[in-house]
Design an enzyme around this catalytic site. Sequence first.
Site, mmCIF file in Angstrom:
data_model
loop_
_atom_site.group_PDB
_atom_site.id
_atom_site.type_symbol
_atom_site.label_atom_id
_atom_site.label_comp_id
_atom_site.label_asym_id
_atom_site.label_seq_id
_atom_site.Cartn_x
_atom_site.Cartn_y
_atom_site.Cartn_z
ATOM 1 N N SER A 264 24.172 -35.835 1.979
ATOM 2 C CA SER A 264 24.404 -35.734 3.419
ATOM 3 C C SER A 264 24.984 -34.363 3.756
ATOM 4 O O SER A 264 25.656 -33.729 2.933
ATOM 5 C CB SER A 264 25.381 -36.814 3.890
ATOM 6 O OG SER A 264 26.713 -36.454 3.567
ATOM 7 N N ASP A 265 24.701 -33.905 4.973
ATOM 8 C CA ASP A 265 25.483 -32.781 5.472
ATOM 9 C C ASP A 265 26.900 -33.293 5.701
ATOM 10 O O ASP A 265 27.129 -34.487 5.898
ATOM 11 C CB ASP A 265 24.876 -32.226 6.759
ATOM 12 C CG ASP A 265 25.244 -30.759 6.986
ATOM 13 O OD1 ASP A 265 26.215 -30.282 6.359
ATOM 14 O OD2 ASP A 265 24.569 -30.092 7.776
ATOM 15 N N TRP A 266 27.861 -32.372 5.662
ATOM 16 C CA TRP A 266 29.270 -32.746 5.665
ATOM 17 C C TRP A 266 29.646 -33.408 6.995
ATOM 18 O O TRP A 266 29.613 -32.778 8.047
ATOM 19 C CB TRP A 266 30.120 -31.512 5.395
ATOM 20 C CG TRP A 266 30.377 -31.259 3.937
ATOM 21 C CD1 TRP A 266 31.591 -31.132 3.335
ATOM 22 C CD2 TRP A 266 29.407 -31.104 2.882
ATOM 23 N NE1 TRP A 266 31.443 -30.920 1.973
ATOM 24 C CE2 TRP A 266 30.114 -30.898 1.666
ATOM 25 C CE3 TRP A 266 28.020 -31.140 2.830
ATOM 26 C CZ2 TRP A 266 29.475 -30.723 0.443
ATOM 27 C CZ3 TRP A 266 27.381 -30.963 1.609
ATOM 28 C CH2 TRP A 266 28.111 -30.758 0.436
#
Length: 732
Positions: A264-266
Amino acid sequence: MRKLKIFLLLPALVICFTSVNAQKAIYLDENQPIEKRIEHALSLMTVDEKVALCHAQSTFTSAGVPRLGIPYLKMSDGPHGIRAEGNWDGWKNADWTIDSCLAFPALTCLAATFNPQMSLLYGRSIGEEARYREKNVLLGPGVNIYRTPLNGRNFEYMGEDPFLASIMVVPYITGVQENGVAACLKHYAFNNQEKNRFFVDVDMSDRAMREIYLPAFHAGVTKAKVWSVMGAYNLFRGQYCNQNDLLLNKILKTEWKFDGAVISDWGGVHGSKQAIEHGLDIEMGTGTDGLSSGAKNVYDYYYMANPYKKMLANGEASVATLNDKVRRILRLMYRTSMNNDKPYGSFVSEAHSKAAKQIAEEGIVLLKNQNSILPLNLNGIKKIAVIGENATRSLTIGGGSSGLKVKYEISPLKGIQNRFGSQAQINYQMGYAAGETAYHVNDEFPSKLNADSLRKEAIKLAAESDLVIFVGGLNKNSFQDSEDADRKTMDLPYNQNLLVAEIAKVNKKVVVVLISGNAITMPWLNQASAVVQSWYLGSESGNAIASILSGDVNPSGKLPFTFPKQLSDNGAHSFGEISYPGVNLKQYYKDDILVGYRWHDTKKIAPQFEFGYGLSYTTFSYKDLKVSKTDEKNFTATFTVTNTGKVYGAEVSQLYVKKVGTSIVRAEKELKGFDKIFLKPGESKIVSINIDAEAFRYYNESIKNWDSEKGKYELLIGGSSRQIFLKEAIII
């Protein structure tokens, strides 16, 4: 004291010994296939250990299995250099003294080289830097399509054309992964703006999705065999991209047969059930309902942590799905952190500096060169004025996650002084001053310097000089080329347009060097003698710019995206807010497949500078186009290119395909091949470009698959999307 040290070390030695013994069990015989080793490791793991692999354990690491000697994964921003070491929790730098990296050019520059060999060199070099710093996952490259010149993150990507991005991304990934470091292809998908990026719900036709926005991701997965993919923040058709069933399960993992891990993106995950069921493998950076960084067991509160274990215990989540995630993560580990065959890497080496400079030089684009003022001939030139804050400003810091702590950065002013300082007097004035960005509130505050005084001093210096080199453009502040905010206008900030126009009134020899990752308006274009588009060039910026200005290197870069004359000429902006930036966080890509030059050429809207455009200090001629059919579905176009000028140079020959008499909506032409060739004065080379069946196809929504129109096509050969020199018709 010595006895005390030994006593304190004993627990660590016991742990180390235990881990080594356990690790041998996990590694098995290294001659065994990875898949067999994965299954063995999986069989030894508890449910808690499996779940722990699926979420972060610190800001930039995800867990391993200490009991079994499986090391954790270490990740790093960014695609242009290796980020400074940070604290275990939080975003502040750890203030190491040995983590200053080399900054490579931004990916817009790499795309502008139109040279896959430069992409391979880039990937290998940055992969070696990541490996030396013991990073397992490099969070890049980015291949989101340049749709609007306002997108603050365009500088991190590879332009507007899906074919160009698809060709250039493959060697980059290959080069990185040769080092036992996973590339992480991002941001999958449709992250084409920063405005409202966390919540905007994007939609488009299936045809636009397949023809424009997915091809570079597809190439990275199917051709480069990328080991990890990062989701995007935005939603697509009602589901967040980090937990999107269509994107992750159906397209990426099933259709494209991706065997790596989805990260995932942060902070991009918004729920346990969808994240678990819709294809996410590792959750990073999630906010945890008020728990601050550093709170005890903060990572246990992630959506794919304790909530996941609870769902498994209650029968609400499948063990088979968990095992699939773990297999993917273990596969990533065996390729990286548990790969004993990976090289040692190297860091800020002479070879990397040379590579960064070469890539920068090949990517710089010469946009205008009136009366051949470039390369600079300093006969009669005694005083050179260098004006513009970008001549001295560090452009490797800021911009969001791509910001770097660098070992060195040669500024444009320094590069110009080093190259021309022995031949002429070089004086400098700022001319303008950028504001200060406060990233915690995502805003920019005006500079405390007096703008009128700066401008007047610059104009005075220009009037007293024989030549002016204006170094301006954008920077990495908010609302410019920066993450988390789009530009508010296409105009240059800080009244630079006014400044350049006023400088040109007092000096007729004005060379404008633009540093940006985006197109800008140029109301002063007719007044400038030359314009050089130089991108963000990294540590070797000043040296590369000086090489081009001096003629030590002949410019050969080509624009990887269109420069419109005004924002309203851009397709995304022509349909109003529903198309950009969205209405009530809903957005539909009404420009559809007509992105960039496809829009301009089809709608007959003249750009300021077209896609594929770039001048040289020499000239080239094209002749003798011949098209042959190599088999039932493939063609080869051959033609001769000659350097008709007086200096060594490189030309990017571009092949576009046009459907004649189409029955559906199609672009006027589409790039389907290119080749960069280097020629001595008077030298000729035969260029051969293969065109396969994919060059003629379109995505047919009625059959939900690729299709092709039979009939007449034209193969167009030229030096840009609007400089077509040769053409021949074919029938398929």
